[in-house]
Design a protein around this motif. Sequence first.
Motif, PDB file in Angstrom:
ATOM      1  N   ILE A 274       0.756  -1.216   0.056  1.00  0.00           N
ATOM      2  CA  ILE A 274       0.165  -0.121   0.069  1.00  0.00           C
ATOM      3  C   ILE A 274       0.791   1.281   0.106  1.00  0.00           C
ATOM      4  N   PHE A 275       2.152   1.251   0.511  1.00  0.00           N
ATOM      5  CA  PHE A 275       3.062   2.226   0.337  1.00  0.00           C
ATOM      6  C   PHE A 275       3.903   2.571  -0.918  1.00  0.00           C
ATOM      7  N   HIS A 276       3.754   1.449  -1.714  1.00  0.00           N
ATOM      8  CA  HIS A 276       4.298   1.510  -2.988  1.00  0.00           C
ATOM      9  C   HIS A 276       3.734   2.657  -3.890  1.00  0.00           C
ATOM     10  N   LYS A 277       4.619   3.315  -4.882  1.00  0.00           N
ATOM     11  CA  LYS A 277       4.010   4.419  -5.719  1.00  0.00           C
ATOM     12  C   LYS A 277       3.085   3.957  -6.607  1.00  0.00           C
ATOM     13  N   SER A 278       2.184   4.564  -6.817  1.00  0.00           N
ATOM     14  CA  SER A 278       0.834   4.453  -7.883  1.00  0.00           C
ATOM     15  C   SER A 278       0.141   3.318  -7.269  1.00  0.00           C
ATOM     16  N   TYR A 279       0.487   2.521  -6.473  1.00  0.00           N
ATOM     17  CA  TYR A 279      -0.294   1.341  -6.018  1.00  0.00           C
ATOM     18  C   TYR A 279      -1.699   1.817  -5.560  1.00  0.00           C
ATOM     19  N   THR A 280      -2.776   1.257  -6.015  1.00  0.00           N
ATOM     20  CA  THR A 280      -4.059   1.641  -5.648  1.00  0.00           C
ATOM     21  C   THR A 280      -4.795   0.400  -4.873  1.00  0.00           C
ATOM     22  N   GLY A 281      -4.250  -1.050  -5.045  1.00  0.00           N
ATOM     23  CA  GLY A 281      -4.742  -2.201  -4.469  1.00  0.00           C
ATOM     24  C   GLY A 281      -6.275  -2.488  -5.065  1.00  0.00           C
ATOM     25  N   THR A 282      -6.602  -3.452  -4.389  1.00  0.00           N
ATOM     26  CA  THR A 282      -8.036  -4.129  -4.970  1.00  0.00           C
ATOM     27  C   THR A 282      -9.091  -3.195  -4.630  1.00  0.00           C
ATOM     28  N   ILE A 283      -9.087  -2.376  -3.502  1.00  0.00           N
ATOM     29  CA  ILE A 283     -10.208  -1.541  -3.289  1.00  0.00           C
ATOM     30  C   ILE A 283      -9.858  -0.310  -3.817  1.00  0.00           C
ATOM     31  N   GLY A 284      -8.704   0.067  -4.097  1.00  0.00           N
ATOM     32  CA  GLY A 284      -8.686   1.587  -4.782  1.00  0.00           C
ATOM     33  C   GLY A 284      -9.034   1.616  -6.212  1.00  0.00           C
ATOM     34  N   ARG A 285      -8.954   0.443  -6.913  1.00  0.00           N
ATOM     35  CA  ARG A 285      -9.264   0.200  -8.320  1.00  0.00           C
ATOM     36  C   ARG A 285     -10.638   0.176  -8.506  1.00  0.00           C
ATOM     37  N   GLU A 286     -11.755   0.226  -7.465  1.00  0.00           N
ATOM     38  CA  GLU A 286     -12.897   0.143  -7.590  1.00  0.00           C
ATOM     39  C   GLU A 286     -13.520   1.923  -7.477  1.00  0.00           C
ATOM     40  N   SER A 287     -12.348   2.929  -7.057  1.00  0.00           N
ATOM     41  CA  SER A 287     -12.612   4.249  -7.139  1.00  0.00           C
ATOM     42  C   SER A 287     -11.765   4.994  -7.840  1.00  0.00           C
ATOM     43  N   TYR A 296       2.171   6.693  -0.352  1.00  0.00           N
ATOM     44  CA  TYR A 296       3.776   6.437  -0.870  1.00  0.00           C
ATOM     45  C   TYR A 296       4.338   7.960  -0.185  1.00  0.00           C
ATOM     46  N   LEU A 297       3.742   8.942  -0.682  1.00  0.00           N
ATOM     47  CA  LEU A 297       4.377  10.258  -0.215  1.00  0.00           C
ATOM     48  C   LEU A 297       4.396  10.469   1.321  1.00  0.00           C
ATOM     49  N   ALA A 298       3.263  10.152   1.998  1.00  0.00           N
ATOM     50  CA  ALA A 298       3.273  10.270   3.599  1.00  0.00           C
ATOM     51  C   ALA A 298       4.435   9.118   3.945  1.00  0.00           C
ATOM     52  N   LYS A 299       4.546   7.844   3.561  1.00  0.00           N
ATOM     53  CA  LYS A 299       5.694   7.213   4.093  1.00  0.00           C
ATOM     54  C   LYS A 299       7.092   7.785   3.916  1.00  0.00           C
ATOM     55  N   ASN A 300       7.075   8.355   2.446  1.00  0.00           N
ATOM     56  CA  ASN A 300       8.495   8.792   2.398  1.00  0.00           C
ATOM     57  C   ASN A 300       8.755  10.153   3.260  1.00  0.00           C
ATOM     58  N   ALA A 301       7.889  10.645   3.382  1.00  0.00           N
ATOM     59  CA  ALA A 301       8.079  12.304   4.126  1.00  0.00           C
ATOM     60  C   ALA A 301       8.083  11.855   5.734  1.00  0.00           C
ATOM     61  N   ALA A 302       7.735  10.597   6.097  1.00  0.00           N
ATOM     62  CA  ALA A 302       7.766  10.228   7.533  1.00  0.00           C
ATOM     63  C   ALA A 302       9.070   9.730   7.717  1.00  0.00           C
ATOM     64  N   GLN A 303       9.703   8.913   6.776  1.00  0.00           N
ATOM     65  CA  GLN A 303      11.051   8.390   6.934  1.00  0.00           C
ATOM     66  C   GLN A 303      12.091   9.558   7.152  1.00  0.00           C
ATOM     67  N   LYS A 304      11.894  10.624   6.314  1.00  0.00           N
ATOM     68  CA  LYS A 304      12.588  11.695   6.492  1.00  0.00           C
ATOM     69  C   LYS A 304      12.587  12.409   7.979  1.00  0.00           C
ATOM     70  N   LEU A 305      11.578  12.402   8.670  1.00  0.00           N
ATOM     71  CA  LEU A 305      11.447  12.761   9.752  1.00  0.00           C
ATOM     72  C   LEU A 305      11.764  11.866  10.929  1.00  0.00           C
ATOM     73  N   GLY A 306      11.781  10.605  10.505  1.00  0.00           N
ATOM     74  CA  GLY A 306      12.055   9.700  11.553  1.00  0.00           C
ATOM     75  C   GLY A 306      10.868   9.189  12.361  1.00  0.00           C
ATOM     76  N   ILE A 307       9.667   9.279  11.602  1.00  0.00           N
ATOM     77  CA  ILE A 307       8.459   8.696  11.997  1.00  0.00           C
ATOM     78  C   ILE A 307       8.127   7.431  11.385  1.00  0.00           C
ATOM     79  N   GLN A 308       7.583   6.342  12.047  1.00  0.00           N
ATOM     80  CA  GLN A 308       7.283   5.217  11.360  1.00  0.00           C
ATOM     81  C   GLN A 308       5.741   5.188  11.258  1.00  0.00           C
TER      82      GLN A 308
END
Length: 337
Positions: A274-287, A296-308
């Motif tokens: 779910i944190f991969h770039k452009s991955y919408t998943g099974t549910i996301g494809r329905e929307s 993806y952006l949230a995960k990468n920004a969090a890593q830069k700030l030391g947040i998991q």
Amino acid sequence: MFLLFIRERITWILFIVGLLVCINLLFYLDYGFSRISLGYFNILTISVTVLFLFWRYIKEVHQLTNFLGNLSNRYDLLSENVGFSPFQKRYLEEMLSILEEKEFLLNQSKVQLQEDSEDLLAWVHEMKTPLTAMKLVVEQIEDTSLRKKLENEWMRIHLLLDQQLHNTRLAFIEKDNRLEKVTLRTIVYKEIREFHSWCMEKGIGFQVEELEEEVTTDKKWLAFIVRQILSNAIKYSHQNENIDIFTSVDDTGHLLLHFQDYGVGILQEDLPRIFHKSYTGTIGRESVQSTGMGLYLAKNAAQKLGIQITVHSKRDEGTMFTLVFPTENEYGKLLGR
């Protein structure tokens, strides 16, 4: 290193062995060589060959050491002191010529990428002006049903522009961030207000604890991370349900901020991606609203700030996203980067 040298010179060795076999066969067949000591000849030839190989080993290891030690300064590689053979120097000249060409193209690409990023940032900022004006116009519409529809579409445009803005800035987050004391309540409540019209349409409510805890982080980027998690929670929640937001502390002293929704959930096979770039998943494809960029952006920004960011979910039971903030000692390491 010695085995590498032997493999490099295996053709030499095989040639010398073959030559010795031929000479020994000649000595055996030709009666004229019968008075010559074959054993003496073989010992002398093998000894000279071993000494020659040993000398070449010492010389070539020295050349390799100089080569590896001078990689940072390409001009030292071609100096007379390094001791390369004419063929080796020709190889190096060709290799360095290719490297210079590649570096030139790489620098051009970097300049072009920087210009494109600046142009994109300028475009996003320009778009904010008509978007703000559009918001004011939408708020003046008296038809409630029409106003809600336009507000939802405005929110979609706003979120997409916001993602693009932060996607462009993400590569330079170290230059853009500023660590300071931030109260969680301030961030969370502000982001909830941003989704007011969307929540009203779906009947989504929030059960929020006091959130008086303070964390040391970048206020703007933390707000962006919370925004992405909240937008996903609202998007995949059922009508007229609540989203719980609360904090806790784990056994190691880390502050945890939880976002629990009771919506459609995430399939177990989708969770690892779910944190991969452009991955919408099974549910996301329905929307049609899913772009696969928010988490993806949230995960990468969090890593830069030391947040998991951790996630637990069950299909049709809901999803819990958790932000794990670093401890004070870990913040010290962030400040020292």
